[in-house]
Design a protein around this motif. Sequence first.
Motif, PDB file in Angstrom:
ATOM      1  N   ASP A 202       0.934  -1.247   0.042  1.00 26.39           N
ATOM      2  CA  ASP A 202      -0.142   0.130  -0.073  1.00 26.39           C
ATOM      3  C   ASP A 202       0.651   1.259   0.052  1.00 26.39           C
ATOM      4  O   ASP A 202       0.741   2.157  -0.717  1.00 26.39           O
ATOM      5  CB  ASP A 202      -1.005  -0.047   1.257  1.00 26.39           C
ATOM      6  CG  ASP A 202      -1.923   1.364   1.264  1.00 26.39           C
ATOM      7  OD1 ASP A 202      -2.672   1.563   0.258  1.00 26.39           O
ATOM      8  OD2 ASP A 202      -1.708   1.685   2.491  1.00 26.39           O
TER       9      ASP A 202
ATOM     10  N   ASP B 206      -6.725  -4.305  -0.791  1.00 26.02           N
ATOM     11  CA  ASP B 206      -7.772  -4.450  -0.222  1.00 26.02           C
ATOM     12  C   ASP B 206      -7.438  -4.148   1.292  1.00 26.02           C
ATOM     13  O   ASP B 206      -7.192  -5.072   2.014  1.00 26.02           O
ATOM     14  CB  ASP B 206      -8.390  -5.935  -0.313  1.00 26.02           C
ATOM     15  CG  ASP B 206      -9.959  -5.626   0.181  1.00 26.02           C
ATOM     16  OD1 ASP B 206     -10.451  -4.620   0.623  1.00 26.02           O
ATOM     17  OD2 ASP B 206     -10.658  -6.752  -0.182  1.00 26.02           O
ATOM     18  N   LYS B 207      -7.692  -2.883   1.685  1.00 26.72           N
ATOM     19  CA  LYS B 207      -7.423  -2.740   3.075  1.00 26.72           C
ATOM     20  C   LYS B 207      -8.461  -3.114   4.087  1.00 26.72           C
ATOM     21  O   LYS B 207      -8.349  -3.075   5.427  1.00 26.72           O
ATOM     22  CB  LYS B 207      -7.418  -0.950   3.329  1.00 26.72           C
ATOM     23  CG  LYS B 207      -6.567  -0.487   2.429  1.00 26.72           C
ATOM     24  CD  LYS B 207      -6.371   1.066   2.530  1.00 26.72           C
ATOM     25  CE  LYS B 207      -5.412   1.860   1.767  1.00 26.72           C
ATOM     26  NZ  LYS B 207      -5.116   3.236   1.471  1.00 26.72           N
ATOM     27  N   ILE B 208      -9.785  -3.735   3.480  1.00 25.80           N
ATOM     28  CA  ILE B 208     -10.789  -4.257   4.553  1.00 25.80           C
ATOM     29  C   ILE B 208      -9.926  -5.530   5.381  1.00 25.80           C
ATOM     30  O   ILE B 208     -10.373  -5.867   6.308  1.00 25.80           O
ATOM     31  CB  ILE B 208     -11.671  -4.900   3.650  1.00 25.80           C
ATOM     32  CG1 ILE B 208     -13.060  -4.878   4.827  1.00 25.80           C
ATOM     33  CG2 ILE B 208     -11.498  -6.064   2.769  1.00 25.80           C
ATOM     34  CD1 ILE B 208     -13.508  -3.696   5.171  1.00 25.80           C
TER      35      ILE B 208
ATOM     36  N   PHE C 202      -7.145  -5.392   6.913  1.00 21.48           N
ATOM     37  CA  PHE C 202      -6.673  -4.928   7.975  1.00 21.48           C
ATOM     38  C   PHE C 202      -7.847  -4.692   9.169  1.00 21.48           C
ATOM     39  O   PHE C 202      -7.466  -5.025  10.166  1.00 21.48           O
ATOM     40  CB  PHE C 202      -6.216  -3.556   8.052  1.00 21.48           C
ATOM     41  CG  PHE C 202      -4.866  -3.531   7.230  1.00 21.48           C
ATOM     42  CD1 PHE C 202      -3.721  -4.020   7.846  1.00 21.48           C
ATOM     43  CD2 PHE C 202      -4.560  -3.149   5.794  1.00 21.48           C
ATOM     44  CE1 PHE C 202      -2.421  -3.828   7.112  1.00 21.48           C
ATOM     45  CE2 PHE C 202      -3.646  -3.188   5.073  1.00 21.48           C
ATOM     46  CZ  PHE C 202      -2.298  -3.564   5.796  1.00 21.48           C
ATOM     47  N   SER C 203      -8.834  -4.103   8.830  1.00 17.47           N
ATOM     48  CA  SER C 203     -10.114  -3.986   9.753  1.00 17.47           C
ATOM     49  C   SER C 203     -10.794  -5.213  10.251  1.00 17.47           C
ATOM     50  O   SER C 203     -10.713  -5.201  11.290  1.00 17.47           O
ATOM     51  CB  SER C 203     -11.157  -3.058   9.180  1.00 17.47           C
ATOM     52  OG  SER C 203     -11.878  -3.610   8.183  1.00 17.47           O
ATOM     53  N   ASN C 204     -10.792  -6.389   9.255  1.00 11.56           N
ATOM     54  CA  ASN C 204     -11.166  -7.636   9.700  1.00 11.56           C
ATOM     55  C   ASN C 204     -10.442  -8.277  10.440  1.00 11.56           C
ATOM     56  O   ASN C 204     -10.840  -9.027  11.726  1.00 11.56           O
ATOM     57  CB  ASN C 204     -11.718  -8.504   8.731  1.00 11.56           C
ATOM     58  CG  ASN C 204     -12.798  -8.007   7.772  1.00 11.56           C
ATOM     59  OD1 ASN C 204     -13.606  -7.036   8.274  1.00 11.56           O
ATOM     60  ND2 ASN C 204     -12.844  -8.398   6.556  1.00 11.56           N
TER      61      ASN C 204
ATOM     62  N   ASN D 268      -5.354   5.922   6.952  1.00 13.58           N
ATOM     63  CA  ASN D 268      -5.360   4.345   7.046  1.00 13.58           C
ATOM     64  C   ASN D 268      -5.592   3.879   8.764  1.00 13.58           C
ATOM     65  O   ASN D 268      -6.449   3.171   8.935  1.00 13.58           O
ATOM     66  CB  ASN D 268      -4.226   3.834   6.505  1.00 13.58           C
ATOM     67  CG  ASN D 268      -3.848   3.627   5.269  1.00 13.58           C
ATOM     68  OD1 ASN D 268      -4.817   3.911   4.522  1.00 13.58           O
ATOM     69  ND2 ASN D 268      -2.657   3.365   4.762  1.00 13.58           N
TER      70      ASN D 268
ATOM     71  N   GLY E 174      -9.294   4.784   9.294  1.00 14.53           N
ATOM     72  CA  GLY E 174     -10.123   3.966   8.592  1.00 14.53           C
ATOM     73  C   GLY E 174     -10.228   2.355   8.825  1.00 14.53           C
ATOM     74  O   GLY E 174     -11.296   1.797   8.641  1.00 14.53           O
ATOM     75  N   TYR E 175      -9.287   1.917   9.208  1.00 10.47           N
ATOM     76  CA  TYR E 175      -9.052   0.447   9.140  1.00 10.47           C
ATOM     77  C   TYR E 175      -8.321  -0.144  10.325  1.00 10.47           C
ATOM     78  O   TYR E 175      -8.301  -1.469  10.679  1.00 10.47           O
ATOM     79  CB  TYR E 175      -8.286   0.214   8.007  1.00 10.47           C
ATOM     80  CG  TYR E 175      -8.507   0.378   6.717  1.00 10.47           C
ATOM     81  CD1 TYR E 175     -10.120   0.087   6.124  1.00 10.47           C
ATOM     82  CD2 TYR E 175      -8.004   1.697   5.857  1.00 10.47           C
ATOM     83  CE1 TYR E 175     -10.375   0.602   4.936  1.00 10.47           C
ATOM     84  CE2 TYR E 175      -8.433   2.111   4.840  1.00 10.47           C
ATOM     85  CZ  TYR E 175      -9.693   1.369   4.269  1.00 10.47           C
ATOM     86  OH  TYR E 175     -10.218   1.930   2.972  1.00 10.47           O
ATOM     87  N   LEU E 176      -7.595   0.696  11.128  1.00 13.96           N
ATOM     88  CA  LEU E 176      -7.167   0.095  12.528  1.00 13.96           C
ATOM     89  C   LEU E 176      -7.729   0.536  13.904  1.00 13.96           C
ATOM     90  O   LEU E 176      -8.610   1.329  13.741  1.00 13.96           O
ATOM     91  CB  LEU E 176      -5.745   0.491  12.682  1.00 13.96           C
ATOM     92  CG  LEU E 176      -4.716   0.304  11.279  1.00 13.96           C
ATOM     93  CD1 LEU E 176      -3.400   1.078  11.580  1.00 13.96           C
ATOM     94  CD2 LEU E 176      -4.590  -1.214  11.223  1.00 13.96           C
TER      95      LEU E 176
END
Length: 729
Positions: free
Chosen positions: A142, A149-151, A153-155, A220, A223-225
């Motif tokens: 990234d 697909d940064k999703i 990270f959040s998952n 980031n 949004g994702y962490l």
Amino acid sequence: NICFNIDKESKIDFKEWQLLYHVVYTWCTRQEDAKKDELYQKVADFFVVTVEKQEEILREKTGVVLLRNFLSLFKYYTTASKMIKKIFQYMHRYWIPAQQQAQQEKKVRDVDVLSLVKWRTHCYDKLKPKILAALLDLADLDRNGETVDKIFFSNMVQAYIQLGVNEEQPVLFYQTEFQDPFIARTEAFYIKESDNYLQENSVSQYMQKAEERLKHEEGNARGYLHPETEPVLQAACESVLIERHNEILQNEFQTMLRDEKEDDMQRFYFLLSRIDSGLNASSATMKNFLKEVGNGVIVEQSTKLDTKKALKNSVPFMHELLAVHKKYVGIIRKCFSDHKLFIQAMDEAFTFFVNKEVGVFSMAELLNFFVDHVLKGNEKLAEDQLEETLEATVRLFTYFDDKDVFYMSFRRSLSKRLLSRKVNEDAERSFIGKLKMSCGDAYTKKLEGMFNDIKLASEKQQHFKNWMVEKGNTQTVDLSVMVLNDLYWPLSKQTELQLPTELIQCVGFFEEYYHTTTEKRKLKWIYNQGTISVYRTYKDAKGRARRLECVVSCIQACILNLFNDNNEMTFKEAQKQLNLSPDVLKFSIHPLIFAKSRLLTRKKIEGAKPVGRKPIDEEDIFVPFNFRKVPKNRIQYPPGSTRLIKKESKEVQDRTKHERIIKIELSLVRVMKARNVLSVNELITEASKQLLKFFRPDPRLVKKRIETLMERGFMRRDDADQKVIHYVA
């Protein structure tokens, strides 16, 4: 069926669920505790078998494929464990709480927690190096600009939190397993990138790159962490991208100021404001830079301010200072968001150089000449431009140490403008209002009193005219008198003058009228402040009769009146008839002789050298000047020689010194009366704070005034400690 087919999202029907629930109920209601333990262990073993099968599926996978499959299977597994928990509701309600209460170590857990512990032990722990490597590689991709697909990270963050159920705080597991390695990898990435980028590119380009990187990482993180990662990640990036290269950025800052690179300065502030003490060095750099800029202006203008044209040259000089101030106020607002360190740096720099000695006049006096020039309307400014100029002038005024010198000069100039009746009252009151906001009511009280006197004088003049009509008095001269309060006006001392008959009559009428309005007040006539219109008749080149209106001071009018009956007049004769001192006569007659449209000239004495422009001498003989042409039908002459301005400057300085002594003593007594007992240093400090709004006091002078006040009995030293002062009531 529930656990082994979770990838198919298989569901059991209600009848089957009832059957399973009944089985659990039956086991939990049996008397033997061993049966309940056996059932719980069977569930635990069942989870182990299920998880191991999932681990076998994931074992050979790597990278994004591993992450995708891991998250997919984990999602199905947790869904199934929640369904199983419902089947074991009875056990949850009675047996599990009882076991947890009886055991110090929580070996018995809720069924859903048990399922997560088994997944963590038998699946995640075996795969965690590969999972972490996949996540960190994904982050690097990234950062290198590839689409990812940064999703994931959040998952994965949610998965880490769920797997941390065995910890006191689940987030600690996330921090240990992912956040700490992620931060370390981020630091390593940006250390390498920033070092290489700075070697190959300019500091300006690097700041742009660093700004992009910081915004990217912050986006980031939000949004994702996990929320707790953002400040840690931000601090790590700031340390590597900014603090590590702080010296290089600071060294470039002066170049940005010199070249006025506003975009670079905005980025510089965006970066350096994020680290502790990041702006301290840059604000000091800006202060030194502004000192150099200001000194450059001072040095450039100082030669022009040490000549006869000092007053005229003060206008462009002040314009240049105001332009410098406006320029850097704009830069600080636009580039540094009005940060207090940069405002303080600018204030200290301007305070440093605007209080320097320049030319024959002090900076406070030069500022007053500029204000006088503006308020007289010589700048031809629109209303909004005039207001802006006055606002900027007051801001510049706040940097002056000698505010009392400006006050004395401004008060003298204001009196001249008011007495000339050519005054922009709105602008004057606006400027005084700004001074009042800056220095307080006491600073402007007398200035406001001068305006009130002018208003009352206009009303009184109308009453005088009505009184003259009632009395039936007539006078050959149209007289207008202003009665002013001596407390407010900085008028010079009364000048002895022998008035001509026409003016004696006028003065007599007004004094008679004034005594009818008041009994306790006494009038003192200030002849060198008023103006008189006199008319000079002459013939032009074609022999036609012409008349020139000359607006002169009262003393000048009396001088010209002598030539109605005399073709020539010696200096001593004029002095004797007018009862003037030699200095006042020389001062007043100077413009009448040396003005462009002169009214008098000096007679050449046979055998003597031509008089030319040599100074007026007591042996001179004056005669009317016969001119044939004048540029205008009305000419206003100055009240005297411009050399008086230097004399006035000296008077202002002497008066200021005297008033400073009074203010220092008042401040010292005021402080001691409030505090009663103080050390010498504390007394000097507190008194100096009160005096700063007027001037910056010299501690040596303050100490001297303390000694004087002790001699006069206002205070005394302590018998035991000579450094302590007592107030004497």
